[in-house]
Design a protein around this motif. Sequence first.
Motif, PDB file in Angstrom:
ATOM      1  N   UNK A   1      -0.398   9.085   5.992  1.00  0.00           N
ATOM      2  CA  UNK A   1      -1.416   8.140   6.477  1.00  0.00           C
ATOM      3  C   UNK A   1      -2.735   8.371   5.748  1.00  0.00           C
TER       4      UNK A   1
ATOM      5  N   UNK B   1      -5.748   3.143  -0.719  1.00  0.00           N
ATOM      6  CA  UNK B   1      -6.133   1.755  -0.459  1.00  0.00           C
ATOM      7  C   UNK B   1      -7.647   1.571  -0.595  1.00  0.00           C
TER       8      UNK B   1
ATOM      9  N   UNK C   1     -11.971  12.448   9.218  1.00  0.00           N
ATOM     10  CA  UNK C   1     -11.585  11.205   8.540  1.00  0.00           C
ATOM     11  C   UNK C   1     -12.291  11.046   7.191  1.00  0.00           C
TER      12      UNK C   1
ATOM     13  N   UNK D   1       4.852   8.237  10.164  1.00  0.00           N
ATOM     14  CA  UNK D   1       4.180   8.507   8.890  1.00  0.00           C
ATOM     15  C   UNK D   1       2.875   7.723   8.763  1.00  0.00           C
ATOM     16  N   UNK D   2       2.795   6.591   9.450  1.00  0.00           N
ATOM     17  CA  UNK D   2       1.533   5.832   9.476  1.00  0.00           C
ATOM     18  C   UNK D   2       0.539   6.454  10.450  1.00  0.00           C
ATOM     19  N   UNK D   3       1.007   7.408  11.256  1.00  0.00           N
ATOM     20  CA  UNK D   3       0.187   8.057  12.277  1.00  0.00           C
ATOM     21  C   UNK D   3      -0.379   7.015  13.257  1.00  0.00           C
TER      22      UNK D   3
ATOM     23  N   UNK E   1     -10.097  11.062   4.371  1.00  0.00           N
ATOM     24  CA  UNK E   1      -9.246   9.883   4.153  1.00  0.00           C
ATOM     25  C   UNK E   1      -9.896   8.880   3.198  1.00  0.00           C
ATOM     26  N   UNK E   2     -11.170   9.078   2.886  1.00  0.00           N
ATOM     27  CA  UNK E   2     -11.885   8.137   2.007  1.00  0.00           C
ATOM     28  C   UNK E   2     -12.763   8.922   1.075  1.00  0.00           C
TER      29      UNK E   2
ATOM     30  N   UNK F   1       0.823  -1.208   0.000  1.00  0.00           N
ATOM     31  CA  UNK F   1       0.000   0.000   0.000  1.00  0.00           C
ATOM     32  C   UNK F   1       0.858   1.258   0.000  1.00  0.00           C
ATOM     33  N   UNK F   2       2.032   1.170   0.618  1.00  0.00           N
ATOM     34  CA  UNK F   2       2.872   2.360   0.747  1.00  0.00           C
ATOM     35  C   UNK F   2       4.316   1.903   0.920  1.00  0.00           C
TER      36      UNK F   2
ATOM     37  N   UNK G   1      -2.377   7.021   2.253  1.00  0.00           N
ATOM     38  CA  UNK G   1      -2.352   5.552   2.270  1.00  0.00           C
ATOM     39  C   UNK G   1      -3.767   5.009   2.418  1.00  0.00           C
ATOM     40  N   UNK G   2      -4.526   5.565   3.348  1.00  0.00           N
ATOM     41  CA  UNK G   2      -5.926   5.146   3.537  1.00  0.00           C
ATOM     42  C   UNK G   2      -6.748   5.373   2.278  1.00  0.00           C
TER      43      UNK G   2
END
Lengths: 245, 245
Positions: free
Chosen positions: B133, B140, B100, A171-173, B103-104, A147-148, B136-137
Amino acid sequence: MTDLSAIEAVTCDVFGTVVDWRTGVATRADALLSPLGIDLDGGRLADEWRARYAPSMGAVNAGARWRHLDDLQRESLAEILAAHGVADRVDEATREALVRAWHRLPPWPDSVAGLRAIGESRVVATLSNGGMALLTNLVKAARLPFDVIFSAELARRYKPDPAPYRTAVALLDLRPEQVLMVAAHEGDLEAARGVGLATAFVERPDERGPGGGAERAADSDADLVVSDLHDLARRLRGAGAAGTG
Amino acid sequence: MTDLSAIEAVTCDVFGTVVDWRTGVATRADALLSPLGIDLDGGRLADEWRARYAPSMGAVNAGARWRHLDDLQRESLAEILAAHGVADRVDEATREALVRAWHRLPPWPDSVAGLRAIGESRVVATLSNGGMALLTNLVKAARLPFDVIFSAELARRYKPDPAPYRTAVALLDLRPEQVLMVAAHEGDLEAARGVGLATAFVERPDERGPGGGAERAADSDADLVVSDLHDLARRLRGAGAAGTG
């Protein structure tokens, strides 16, 4: 025992853990050096190259100046070619092609499908000493479903220095205990554990070739020991996930 | 005119260029606020939120301290809720769920297949002000086929500061003229051009909703103007690639 349901992300070592560096480098070296009439076995070259890997990065961590892995690999290669008395027979283009062999390595048989299965319940990231460009090339060529991509380059310190692990977690928090480091090397896992990550050891018996003495699961202090990445996916699926938002 | 055959990597803005932030945020806001009996249109909230986006990041770039986008978004949301006199009716969990929502976000109809087509000939990366992050979310959840994720967070400066573009080029181990920045916003492309990247403008007429006044292709100084990401893939395919190693 670690609570696997707390794990939100899995960070994976790459060389040896996800891809078979020895076969990849040996095959490419044989293909490049044989036509030059150079009698240096590809597998031996790969082993000697890898032997210089940790010391070359250790020197960077001990110094003040960041240096890219490709540059370290180029220097190590020059030393090996000189030691074998063939330095003047290997031109720059061939050396560059050999260094780039580390950008395209074959995955282990379970890697692609295993990572995909892990990715169904967790974020899956690389955490490698390979540079960002190297990892991008490698992941793309082998179609590895990460994913990253996280590299030591982002922290400008090589594993097992704590900085690359901390950088990935930041960085992933996430909190360190929400991240699971996966590797076929106990030293990598020990360093990850030192900054609070959960750890999983995956045995890769063929990493160092026939009789090469790969690290074995019995010697691992990891939270989890798995036979391959499918096994890890099953264990994580069984534990569920708290759920990312 | 830029030589497209020199392009090795494509870096993409994300909010508005690859995903439809307005529809995503508005839908989520309506779903979260209606049950609380709050009469604030989701689309309006999204627009007011986005209006605070650039100023909040500009303040970070002007200051000494890096701050994460999620934190900026949380503050902007608080201001908007206060301005509408509903601050005391929106609890912390709801606010967090709203933050959030960024994030999506739903991709534009051409994004997934278009990025995949671009990826057949080039490395494809995000280059966004969203955090690592968040990206990435988002990538994905929407199954966006990016090869690597770059965020302004890696440079600890927000676009249009030159640092994020330079950081991406350096991490790709390329020269600026080998990288093509894609965005639906001329300011983003102007900044990329300032550090030597090639640029492509993609028109996203619906980005700001009906009559919202999205930026138009006619006003762009980009090297390339494309109708969508499929169009960009075709143009790049036609130009071939020098080839990464």
